[in-house]
Design a protein around this motif. Sequence first.
Motif, PDB file in Angstrom:
ATOM      1  N   UNK A 117      62.418  13.112  -2.891  1.00  9.05           N
ATOM      2  CA  UNK A 117      61.546  14.347  -2.522  1.00  9.05           C
ATOM      3  C   UNK A 117      61.674  15.521  -3.232  1.00  9.05           C
ATOM      4  N   UNK A 118      62.840  16.189  -2.853  1.00 10.91           N
ATOM      5  CA  UNK A 118      63.312  17.454  -3.676  1.00 10.91           C
ATOM      6  C   UNK A 118      63.276  17.345  -5.095  1.00 10.91           C
ATOM      7  N   UNK A 132      55.537  18.568  -7.813  1.00  8.87           N
ATOM      8  CA  UNK A 132      54.849  17.915  -6.483  1.00  8.87           C
ATOM      9  C   UNK A 132      54.702  19.000  -5.462  1.00  8.87           C
ATOM     10  N   UNK A 133      53.641  19.030  -4.759  1.00  6.93           N
ATOM     11  CA  UNK A 133      53.520  19.993  -3.544  1.00  6.93           C
ATOM     12  C   UNK A 133      53.727  19.232  -2.382  1.00  6.93           C
ATOM     13  N   UNK A 134      54.052  19.780  -1.281  1.00  7.35           N
ATOM     14  CA  UNK A 134      54.149  18.905  -0.086  1.00  7.35           C
ATOM     15  C   UNK A 134      52.807  18.454   0.480  1.00  7.35           C
ATOM     16  N   UNK A 135      51.603  19.080   0.292  1.00  6.96           N
ATOM     17  CA  UNK A 135      50.587  18.566   0.917  1.00  6.96           C
ATOM     18  C   UNK A 135      50.098  17.482   0.119  1.00  6.96           C
ATOM     19  N   UNK A 148      55.775  19.171   7.755  1.00  7.16           N
ATOM     20  CA  UNK A 148      56.746  20.085   8.224  1.00  7.16           C
ATOM     21  C   UNK A 148      58.090  19.951   7.501  1.00  7.16           C
ATOM     22  N   UNK A 149      58.458  18.885   7.428  1.00  6.37           N
ATOM     23  CA  UNK A 149      59.900  18.506   6.711  1.00  6.37           C
ATOM     24  C   UNK A 149      59.411  19.046   5.094  1.00  6.37           C
ATOM     25  N   UNK A 150      58.586  18.470   4.461  1.00  7.82           N
ATOM     26  CA  UNK A 150      58.560  18.901   2.996  1.00  7.82           C
ATOM     27  C   UNK A 150      58.241  20.472   2.968  1.00  7.82           C
ATOM     28  N   UNK A 204      44.822  19.571  -7.930  1.00  6.81           N
ATOM     29  CA  UNK A 204      46.282  19.597  -8.188  1.00  6.81           C
ATOM     30  C   UNK A 204      47.122  18.651  -8.634  1.00  6.81           C
ATOM     31  N   UNK A 205      46.785  17.678  -9.258  1.00  6.72           N
ATOM     32  CA  UNK A 205      47.349  16.455  -9.716  1.00  6.72           C
ATOM     33  C   UNK A 205      48.715  16.733 -10.565  1.00  6.72           C
TER      34      UNK A 205
END
Length: 328
Positions: free
Chosen positions: A62-63, A71-74, A127-129, A247-248
């Motif tokens: 993910x990081x 890439x955004x968290x949402x 929350x984690x992202x 926001x792709x």
Amino acid sequence: MSEQPQAAQTEASGLTDKRSGKPDRADKRSRRTRRMMRSSLTLGLLMAVGGAMLWGMNGTLSKYLMSHYGVTPLWFSCVRQLCAGMLFLACAAWRTPRSLKGVVSSPREMLRMLWLALFCVLFVQVGYLEAIDWTNSATATVLQSVNILIVLVYVCIRSRKAPRRRDAIGAVLALIGVFLLATQGDPTRLALPWQGLAWGLGEAVATAGMAILPLRDIAKWGNFTVNAVTFLMSGVVLLAVAPPWRGMPALDTTGWVLVALSVVFGTFAAFGLFLKGVSVIGSVRGAMVGTIEPVTAAVTSAVCLGTSFTGMDLTGFAAIITMVFLTA
């Protein structure tokens, strides 16, 4: 005829035949039951550890996606939860169709699933992202590990008992290990923006809830059904807030492959294994075993991103591995 001779005959028939030296049937059943319980606990522990390790790998992945592809968290949370929810739904329809129908046809159960989806699944994912985005993956993991203390306090209050010494030692070792991995022993390096601190602590509460709240539902309806409904519910909520077609990120073939791996292994398999394992070994052990996640994240970061280890890292590894043996 009195009952005493009958009772004596019954008792004698169930005891070991001392003359033949053969164990009685009750003793054999007892040993067989104990072996089955040990096997079940071992399998549950392995599943929880496997799920935590997949989470650790997923944190590194993910990081990488957020750093290299924007890439955004949402966006990432929405895609992962909808896709993983569909995978869980297919498994539930195949393996436990009656449970799936029972949940969907009950407004009361659906309302409970919505609560689990919002408080546990959605907040754990987002929350984690978000904590990683505002700080870094190591700091986010440290904050997440506060869930161990939350679970211990909850279980002790609920059962009105003090924690076992080995559980308390395991919890302390887990926190020390994660602390050393994330800070190298220097607490001044945990200077966080308030957004990162808020997301991290909120995610710790949600993670503790994940180790406690769904257990009754999993025992009643099955792992696949609970995950299918809660993941799809949380995904739909995110779909209304942050639809993925807005926001792709500019993902190439490699980026999409990494997203797919995150969905299948880092989300679907990780949640399925961890929650099933926790339902067997219990909330406290599940929360502490989950701290093996930073070890996996550190190893995968070293292999994939070239991160080097220090003496503090190795000390943290030893502390967390010792915790696993204590709680097993």
